[in-house]
Scaffold this motif. Structure first.
Motif, PDB file in Angstrom:
ATOM      1  N   ASN A 112       5.725  -7.666  -5.155  1.00  0.00           N
ATOM      2  CA  ASN A 112       5.183  -6.316  -5.339  1.00  0.00           C
ATOM      3  C   ASN A 112       3.683  -6.332  -5.639  1.00  0.00           C
ATOM      4  O   ASN A 112       3.195  -5.602  -6.497  1.00  0.00           O
ATOM      5  CB  ASN A 112       5.938  -5.557  -6.434  1.00  0.00           C
ATOM      6  N   TYR A 165      18.055  -1.259  -6.771  1.00  0.00           N
ATOM      7  CA  TYR A 165      17.035  -1.066  -7.807  1.00  0.00           C
ATOM      8  C   TYR A 165      17.569  -0.202  -8.942  1.00  0.00           C
ATOM      9  O   TYR A 165      18.092   0.899  -8.723  1.00  0.00           O
ATOM     10  CB  TYR A 165      15.798  -0.428  -7.197  1.00  0.00           C
ATOM     11  N   ASN A 171       8.927   1.283  -7.865  1.00  0.00           N
ATOM     12  CA  ASN A 171       8.514  -0.106  -7.676  1.00  0.00           C
ATOM     13  C   ASN A 171       8.197  -0.288  -6.189  1.00  0.00           C
ATOM     14  O   ASN A 171       9.065  -0.095  -5.338  1.00  0.00           O
ATOM     15  CB  ASN A 171       9.623  -1.072  -8.110  1.00  0.00           C
TER      16      ASN A 171
END
Length: 218
Positions: A112, A165, A171
């Motif tokens: 990420n 998630y 995110n």
């Protein structure tokens, strides 16, 4: 004397054309009686399919892209096939690693960060998620193996993993990697890394499926 010189030059040109040959269609000069260049060989190819779904299973985003297999992975493939016991990135014995906890390349991790993908010899996925929320690196499942049945058809294996998630904030996922163990760090070996064509922003309840297809053809 002048005529003799001219005739000699013309003769030399005719001889040169006869030996070399001229392709008048594109103005290029090419040699005659040379075998055409052909190349037989194979390649290891990677292809990723990325599917984002909401909590109800509806598709929110879909994308796919090819990826490069890194150098260390190519070394490991050759080691397994032809019996070398070690490479610069992994230790092999009968197709599996001799290091406890390491195994085949069936583990998928997510990154990420916007950081550039590292050099092809690196074992690191920039910004790999290790803090939980259902997005940590995990073992994928193997799809149906496809045998190579013709010169144009390669042998294929798909590794799939769906991440669910559970975080309270969004995110954003930028990339994924294919590894040979769950734990990150120096002992982990990488097969492939790839930044997504477009980022994927997950909210609580979303899932992200990564289907990683590896093909050997030639």
């Amino acid at each position: 004397m002048k005529n003799a010189t001219t005739i000699g030059m013309i003769g030399a040109i005719v001889l040169a054309v006869g030996v070399v040959g001229i392709n008048f269609s594109d103005g290029s000069i090419m040699q005659k009686n040379q075998p055409s260049a052909t190349q037989d060989g194979g390649a290891i190819l990677g292809h990723i399919e990325i599917i984002q779904r909401d909590s109800e299973g509806n598709i929110k985003a879909y994308q796919q892209t090819d990826n490069k297999i890194i150098n260390g992975a190519k070394n490991c493939v050759v080691a397994v096939l032809f019996g070398k016991t070690s490479t610069n990135t992994c230790t092999i014995a009968n197709g599996t690693s001799t290091v406890t906890g390491l195994g085949k390349y069936t583990f998928i991790g997510l990154g990420n960060t916007t950081a550039t993908m590292p050099a092809s010899t690196s074992n690191d996925l920039p910004g790999e998620i290790t803090l939980g929320d259902g997005l940590n690196r995990a073992a994928g499942t193997l799809g149906t193996f496809t045998n190579a049945t013709a010169d144009a058809a390669g042998a294929k294996q798909v590794i799939s993993k769906t991440f669910s998630y559970t975080g309270s904030q969004t995110n954003t996922i930028y990339a994924a990697g294919l590894f040979n163990q769950t734990t990150t760090g120096a002992t982990s070996s990488t097969f492939a890394l790839k930044a997504f064509p477009s980022t994927v922003t997950l909210t609580n309840g979303d899932s992200l499926t990564v289907n990683w297809e590896i093909t050997i053809n030639g």
